[in-house]
Design a protein around this motif. Sequence first.
Motif, short mmCIF file in Angstrom:
data_model
loop_
_atom_site.label_atom_id
_atom_site.label_comp_id
_atom_site.label_asym_id
_atom_site.label_seq_id
_atom_site.Cartn_x
_atom_site.Cartn_y
_atom_site.Cartn_z
N VAL A 175 -57.53 1.08 -55.72
CA VAL A 175 -58.09 2.40 -55.45
C VAL A 175 -59.05 2.34 -54.26
N VAL A 176 -59.91 1.34 -54.23
CA VAL A 176 -60.88 1.23 -53.14
C VAL A 176 -60.18 1.03 -51.80
N VAL A 177 -59.20 0.12 -51.78
CA VAL A 177 -58.48 -0.15 -50.52
C VAL A 177 -57.66 1.08 -50.11
N SER A 178 -57.03 1.75 -51.08
CA SER A 178 -56.21 2.92 -50.76
C SER A 178 -57.06 4.06 -50.21
N LEU A 179 -58.29 4.20 -50.70
CA LEU A 179 -59.16 5.25 -50.18
C LEU A 179 -59.47 5.03 -48.70
N ALA A 180 -59.56 3.77 -48.32
CA ALA A 180 -59.83 3.46 -46.91
C ALA A 180 -58.65 3.84 -46.02
N TYR A 181 -57.45 3.82 -46.59
CA TYR A 181 -56.24 4.15 -45.83
C TYR A 181 -55.59 5.45 -46.31
N ALA A 182 -56.36 6.31 -46.98
CA ALA A 182 -55.79 7.53 -47.54
C ALA A 182 -55.26 8.45 -46.44
N ASP A 183 -55.96 8.52 -45.32
CA ASP A 183 -55.49 9.40 -44.24
C ASP A 183 -54.15 8.93 -43.69
N ARG A 184 -53.94 7.61 -43.62
CA ARG A 184 -52.66 7.10 -43.14
C ARG A 184 -51.55 7.36 -44.15
N LEU A 185 -51.88 7.29 -45.44
CA LEU A 185 -50.88 7.58 -46.46
C LEU A 185 -50.47 9.05 -46.42
N ILE A 186 -51.46 9.94 -46.20
CA ILE A 186 -51.15 11.36 -46.07
C ILE A 186 -50.28 11.60 -44.84
N ASP A 187 -50.61 10.92 -43.74
CA ASP A 187 -49.80 11.05 -42.52
C ASP A 187 -48.36 10.58 -42.77
N LEU A 188 -48.21 9.52 -43.54
CA LEU A 188 -46.87 8.99 -43.83
C LEU A 188 -46.06 9.98 -44.65
N LEU A 189 -46.70 10.65 -45.61
CA LEU A 189 -45.99 11.62 -46.44
C LEU A 189 -45.66 12.90 -45.68
N THR A 190 -46.57 13.34 -44.83
CA THR A 190 -46.35 14.61 -44.13
C THR A 190 -45.51 14.44 -42.87
N ALA A 191 -45.20 13.20 -42.50
CA ALA A 191 -44.46 12.97 -41.25
C ALA A 191 -43.10 13.66 -41.27
N MET A 192 -42.41 13.65 -42.42
CA MET A 192 -41.06 14.21 -42.47
C MET A 192 -41.06 15.73 -42.57
N GLY A 193 -42.24 16.35 -42.78
CA GLY A 193 -42.28 17.80 -42.91
C GLY A 193 -42.97 18.51 -41.77
N ARG A 194 -43.52 17.77 -40.81
CA ARG A 194 -44.26 18.42 -39.72
C ARG A 194 -43.37 19.24 -38.80
N ASP A 195 -42.11 18.87 -38.69
CA ASP A 195 -41.20 19.61 -37.82
C ASP A 195 -40.77 20.94 -38.43
N TYR A 196 -41.01 21.11 -39.73
CA TYR A 196 -40.53 22.32 -40.41
C TYR A 196 -41.66 23.21 -40.93
N TYR A 197 -42.80 22.61 -41.27
CA TYR A 197 -43.85 23.37 -41.92
C TYR A 197 -45.20 23.18 -41.23
N GLN A 198 -46.04 24.16 -41.42
CA GLN A 198 -47.44 24.05 -41.03
C GLN A 198 -48.25 23.86 -42.30
N PHE A 199 -48.95 22.75 -42.40
CA PHE A 199 -49.68 22.41 -43.62
C PHE A 199 -51.06 23.07 -43.59
N VAL A 200 -51.42 23.67 -44.72
CA VAL A 200 -52.70 24.36 -44.83
C VAL A 200 -53.40 23.88 -46.10
N SER A 201 -54.70 24.04 -46.11
CA SER A 201 -55.51 23.72 -47.28
C SER A 201 -56.10 25.02 -47.79
N ILE A 202 -55.63 25.47 -48.96
CA ILE A 202 -56.03 26.77 -49.49
C ILE A 202 -57.41 26.73 -50.11
N ALA A 203 -57.64 25.77 -51.00
CA ALA A 203 -58.94 25.64 -51.66
C ALA A 203 -59.85 24.71 -50.85
#
Length: 262
Positions: free
Chosen positions: A44-72
């Motif tokens: 958990v501690v190590v993953s928190l340090a790289y959480a932004d890269r993990l989010i980038d990895l997941l959103t990489a395949m959807g950036r060409d189709y969607y605009q990601f927003v944060s509602i809350a």
Amino acid sequence: MATNVKRKKKAEVMEDDGSMTLTGHLKELRNRLIICAVVFVVGVVVSLAYADRLIDLLTAMGRDYYQFVSIAPQEKLMQYFRVSLIAAVIVTIPVALYQIYAFAKPGLKRSESFFFRLVLVFGLALFCVGVLFAYKVTLPFMLNFLVTLEGTDYITASISIESYINLCLTMFIIFGCVFEMPLVTIILAKMGIANPEIMKKGRGVAIVLIFLIAAIITPPDIVSQCMVAGPMVLLYFISIFLSGIFYKPKTVSYTHLTLPTK
């Protein structure tokens, strides 16, 4: 004095015949659970340090189709913690499986120990293949198809980061579990449960059930259902082939009773 203490501790753990006592088993189980907990916390501690890269990895395949927003206001932060926890679980699972094997190994035969190791390695490999298939093939195709359904140019394809992460994780879990079908079939075939002849005769019913399950566990669109049901049908036919190799029918032993003669 120290020698007596060591002997006393050894007596609490080992029986006179060399087998481990109940107290010894409980202590060993506690130590292995502690190892898993430590690995999880460190993950958990190590993953928190790289959480932004993990989010980038997941959103990489959807950036060409969607605009990601944060509602809350806290939505983005909560997804960082969520992805970190899931990454820590993924890291902990192989360690936990090894600890289970090491705990059970003294009571297993050599053939059983080999089969146990094979099941663990094969199961992890199949799960990883399923997740990779979802990441590389299924999700990009689904995202592309769903965004092209927009019939008007003024509608912007936006999606909350929470909904997108939910979709990704759901598909990863579904495909990871679906790809375990051959392994489950091998285990059931060795137990004499998965009969290849019955699986062949019931393939029509199985295909209908597969599409029904795919309709339940996927988003409400036909493409998602077919993308899940297609690999499941293919894996079902592979499972039929594997069951024919590993199937061991149950042997029924009959005891002959001799009737008393007058």
